[in-house]
Scaffold this motif. Structure first.
Motif, mmCIF file in Angstrom:
data_model
loop_
_atom_site.group_PDB
_atom_site.id
_atom_site.type_symbol
_atom_site.label_atom_id
_atom_site.label_comp_id
_atom_site.label_asym_id
_atom_site.label_seq_id
_atom_site.Cartn_x
_atom_site.Cartn_y
_atom_site.Cartn_z
ATOM 1 N N LEU A 10 11.633 0.520 87.399
ATOM 2 C CA LEU A 10 11.232 -0.051 88.634
ATOM 3 C C LEU A 10 11.439 -1.680 88.661
ATOM 4 C CD1 LEU A 10 9.639 0.691 91.064
ATOM 5 C CD2 LEU A 10 7.647 -0.436 89.759
ATOM 6 N N ALA A 11 11.384 -2.271 87.445
ATOM 7 C CA ALA A 11 11.948 -3.820 87.796
ATOM 8 C C ALA A 11 13.236 -4.000 88.188
ATOM 9 C CB ALA A 11 11.484 -4.434 86.273
ATOM 10 N N ALA A 12 14.217 -3.320 87.471
ATOM 11 C CA ALA A 12 15.175 -3.097 87.969
ATOM 12 C C ALA A 12 15.669 -2.977 89.195
ATOM 13 C CB ALA A 12 16.395 -2.331 87.039
ATOM 14 N N ALA A 13 15.060 -1.938 89.853
ATOM 15 C CA ALA A 13 15.373 -1.519 91.378
ATOM 16 C C ALA A 13 14.626 -2.729 92.175
ATOM 17 C CB ALA A 13 14.468 -0.181 91.526
ATOM 18 N N ILE A 14 13.479 -3.205 91.928
ATOM 19 C CA ILE A 14 12.755 -4.419 92.481
ATOM 20 C C ILE A 14 13.769 -5.516 92.681
ATOM 21 C CG2 ILE A 14 10.980 -5.941 92.764
ATOM 22 C CD1 ILE A 14 9.163 -3.703 91.708
ATOM 23 N N ALA A 15 14.350 -5.913 91.410
ATOM 24 C CA ALA A 15 15.183 -7.313 91.393
ATOM 25 C C ALA A 15 16.422 -6.859 92.227
ATOM 26 C CB ALA A 15 15.455 -7.206 89.801
ATOM 27 N N LYS A 16 17.080 -5.606 92.137
ATOM 28 C CA LYS A 16 18.276 -5.637 92.965
ATOM 29 C C LYS A 16 17.793 -5.702 94.532
ATOM 30 C CE LYS A 16 22.217 -2.123 93.535
ATOM 31 N NZ LYS A 16 21.738 -1.328 94.293
ATOM 32 N N ALA A 17 16.751 -4.815 94.854
ATOM 33 C CA ALA A 17 16.383 -4.964 96.351
ATOM 34 C C ALA A 17 16.098 -6.384 96.652
ATOM 35 C CB ALA A 17 15.087 -4.113 96.241
ATOM 36 N N LEU A 18 15.586 -7.476 95.845
ATOM 37 C CA LEU A 18 15.094 -8.681 96.403
ATOM 38 C C LEU A 18 16.456 -9.442 96.321
ATOM 39 C CD1 LEU A 18 11.856 -9.254 94.461
ATOM 40 C CD2 LEU A 18 11.892 -8.963 96.970
ATOM 41 N N GLN A 19 17.431 -9.196 95.981
ATOM 42 C CA GLN A 19 18.767 -9.841 96.084
ATOM 43 C C GLN A 19 19.371 -9.738 97.218
ATOM 44 O OE1 GLN A 19 20.849 -8.622 92.459
ATOM 45 N NE2 GLN A 19 19.747 -10.115 91.096
ATOM 46 N N GLU A 20 19.194 -8.400 97.879
ATOM 47 C CA GLU A 20 19.767 -7.979 99.031
ATOM 48 C C GLU A 20 19.183 -8.647 100.268
ATOM 49 O OE1 GLU A 20 19.130 -3.823 99.025
ATOM 50 O OE2 GLU A 20 20.635 -3.591 97.221
ATOM 51 N N PRO A 21 19.982 -8.952 101.242
ATOM 52 C CA PRO A 21 19.703 -9.615 102.591
ATOM 53 C C PRO A 21 18.629 -8.739 103.334
ATOM 54 C CG PRO A 21 21.768 -8.686 102.793
ATOM 55 C CD PRO A 21 21.770 -8.712 101.294
ATOM 56 N N ASN A 22 17.615 -9.177 103.961
ATOM 57 C CA ASN A 22 16.784 -8.536 104.513
ATOM 58 C C ASN A 22 17.144 -7.989 106.002
ATOM 59 O OD1 ASN A 22 14.293 -7.336 105.354
ATOM 60 N ND2 ASN A 22 12.814 -8.643 103.912
ATOM 61 N N THR A 23 17.061 -6.934 106.051
ATOM 62 C CA THR A 23 17.538 -6.330 107.632
ATOM 63 C C THR A 23 16.557 -6.457 108.490
ATOM 64 O OG1 THR A 23 16.837 -3.937 106.895
ATOM 65 C CG2 THR A 23 19.238 -4.879 106.469
ATOM 66 N N THR A 66 7.315 6.926 103.191
ATOM 67 C CA THR A 66 8.422 7.180 104.276
ATOM 68 C C THR A 66 7.405 7.993 105.552
ATOM 69 O OG1 THR A 66 10.204 7.554 102.887
ATOM 70 C CG2 THR A 66 10.523 8.135 104.996
ATOM 71 N N ALA A 67 6.516 8.900 105.010
ATOM 72 C CA ALA A 67 5.786 9.825 106.058
ATOM 73 C C ALA A 67 4.971 8.793 107.076
ATOM 74 C CB ALA A 67 4.921 10.869 105.273
ATOM 75 N N GLU A 68 4.510 7.440 106.136
ATOM 76 C CA GLU A 68 3.511 6.663 107.003
ATOM 77 C C GLU A 68 4.283 5.638 107.846
ATOM 78 O OE1 GLU A 68 0.416 6.568 107.285
ATOM 79 O OE2 GLU A 68 0.011 8.352 105.933
ATOM 80 N N GLY A 69 5.765 5.850 108.040
ATOM 81 C CA GLY A 69 6.679 4.967 108.841
ATOM 82 C C GLY A 69 6.959 3.704 107.787
ATOM 83 N N LEU A 70 7.060 3.702 106.643
ATOM 84 C CA LEU A 70 7.281 2.347 105.764
ATOM 85 C C LEU A 70 8.868 2.797 105.562
ATOM 86 C CD1 LEU A 70 4.893 1.523 103.123
ATOM 87 C CD2 LEU A 70 5.416 0.433 105.174
ATOM 88 N N CYS A 71 9.510 1.441 105.621
ATOM 89 C CA CYS A 71 10.975 1.387 104.972
ATOM 90 C C CYS A 71 11.007 1.224 103.640
ATOM 91 C CB CYS A 71 11.763 0.311 106.083
ATOM 92 S SG CYS A 71 13.316 -0.084 105.449
ATOM 93 N N VAL A 72 11.421 2.124 102.879
ATOM 94 C CA VAL A 72 11.165 1.868 101.428
ATOM 95 C C VAL A 72 12.583 1.493 100.956
ATOM 96 C CG1 VAL A 72 11.032 3.038 99.257
ATOM 97 C CG2 VAL A 72 9.750 3.924 101.113
ATOM 98 N N SER A 73 12.581 0.171 100.395
ATOM 99 C CA SER A 73 13.812 -0.442 99.840
ATOM 100 C C SER A 73 14.468 -0.155 98.654
ATOM 101 C CB SER A 73 13.521 -2.263 99.719
ATOM 102 O OG SER A 73 12.961 -2.526 101.057
ATOM 103 N N CYS A 74 13.658 0.394 97.878
ATOM 104 C CA CYS A 74 14.037 0.883 96.582
ATOM 105 C C CYS A 74 12.963 1.817 95.780
ATOM 106 C CB CYS A 74 14.065 -0.186 95.278
ATOM 107 S SG CYS A 74 12.591 -1.085 95.207
ATOM 108 N N THR A 75 13.754 2.744 94.968
ATOM 109 C CA THR A 75 12.929 3.805 94.160
ATOM 110 C C THR A 75 13.283 3.712 92.691
ATOM 111 O OG1 THR A 75 12.666 5.161 96.160
ATOM 112 C CG2 THR A 75 12.019 6.226 94.077
ATOM 113 N N ALA A 76 12.343 3.652 92.026
ATOM 114 C CA ALA A 76 12.874 3.757 90.336
ATOM 115 C C ALA A 76 13.379 4.937 90.096
ATOM 116 C CB ALA A 76 11.715 3.548 89.346
ATOM 117 N N GLU A 77 14.456 5.109 89.404
ATOM 118 C CA GLU A 77 15.413 6.178 89.022
ATOM 119 C C GLU A 77 14.466 6.889 88.160
ATOM 120 O OE1 GLU A 77 19.130 5.602 87.233
ATOM 121 O OE2 GLU A 77 19.582 4.203 88.801
ATOM 122 N N LYS A 78 13.656 6.394 87.163
ATOM 123 C CA LYS A 78 12.753 7.038 86.170
ATOM 124 C C LYS A 78 11.214 6.217 86.588
ATOM 125 C CE LYS A 78 15.826 8.957 82.955
ATOM 126 N NZ LYS A 78 16.257 9.115 81.516
#
Length: 267
Positions: A252-265, A234-246
């Protein structure tokens, strides 16, 4: 979809990396590119301290590399037998603190009983240590890397819990990082998702990733292994789509899979 993981492979595992396997189970093709290289230092000093548990109040490990340094000491000086017969038991009479399941598993392989594997970050671990330890104990011994964050040492110092740190490995950029990234983008194109695993990974990779992805940068879903890495992104100006809960392959795989199902803004 193609997912790029900017992390080190797990040396102790046979077969595909567990993050690659977990993403495959969600239907995504993951590729791993190592970001960092490590050089071990001060191993003689580390060895001396490992065999003087009576001088310390306990151990702290926040990275697999630090545990690897311990293993190197035991193997190099052929002191495994001495360690197994008496020294490890003396450490187990004290507290052996860890961050994360990967580090905990390696600590267990040394015959030590880890505490705090579910903490996930040094910040949370420091709170656990402060709750458990008195200020009049001998110093806790913390073998660490050259670019460790100061969160844990600062928190312990402010609470009066004595701590002794020793740098046992130095972190640098992997010599083939830029070449490997260029080859990946040339052969696979811009990935649907890129995940970072450390603030130093962000520091070493981001400029190259930006250059190679060009106008497609905003289409990439960026993932982080945890809050520390997310903050660096975030400090480098990236839009972070997902962060692993642990910090585990499953989370991480669950977070990425969920983010990839969401429409891209495209933000």
């Amino acid at each position: 979809m193609h997912v790029l993981l900017l992390k080190e492979p797990r040396e102790e595992e046979s077969g595909p990396d567990s993050y690659i396997k977990e993403l495959a189970s969600h239907g995504h093709k993951a590729t791993l590119i190592p970001v960092l290289s490590f050089k071990f230092v001060s191993l003689n000093t580390l060895s001396d301290k490992l065999f003087q548990p009576e001088k310390h109040g306990g151990l702290i490990f926040t990275s697999p590399r630090a545990v690897e340094a311990v293993r190197m000491c035991l193997e190099a000086e052929q002191r495994q037998e001495e360690w197994n017969s008496s020294v490890k038991d003396k450490w187990n009479m004290k507290s052996v603190y860890v961050v994360g399941k990967a580090t905990a598993a390696l600590v267990q392989s040394l015959g030590l009983n880890p505490l705090g594997e579910d903490t996930g970050t040094a910040d949370v671990l420091s709170r656990v240590i402060i709750e458990r330890e008195d200020t009049n104990i001998p110093p806790l011994f913390f073998p660490c890397g050259s670019i460790k964050r100061e969160v844990l040492p600062t928190a312990l110092r402010e609470s009066g819990v004595p701590l002794e740190t020793l740098t046992v490995y130095q972190t640098a950029e992997h010599p083939d990082l830029e070449k490997n990234l260029k080859n990946y983008f040339t052969e696979q194109g811009t990935p649907a998702s890129i995940s970072f695993f450390s603030p130093s990974g962000v520091k070493f990779c981001l400029e190259v990733v930006r250059r190679l992805s060009g106008e497609q940068l905003t289409q990439i879903k960026f993932g982080a292994i945890g809050p520390t890495t997310r903050d660096a992104m975030t400090a480098e100006g990236l839009c972070v789509s997902c962060t692993a809960e642990k910090p585990t392959p499953e989370h991480l795989a669950a977070a990425i899979a969920k983010a990839l199902q969401e429409p891209n803004t495209g933000s």
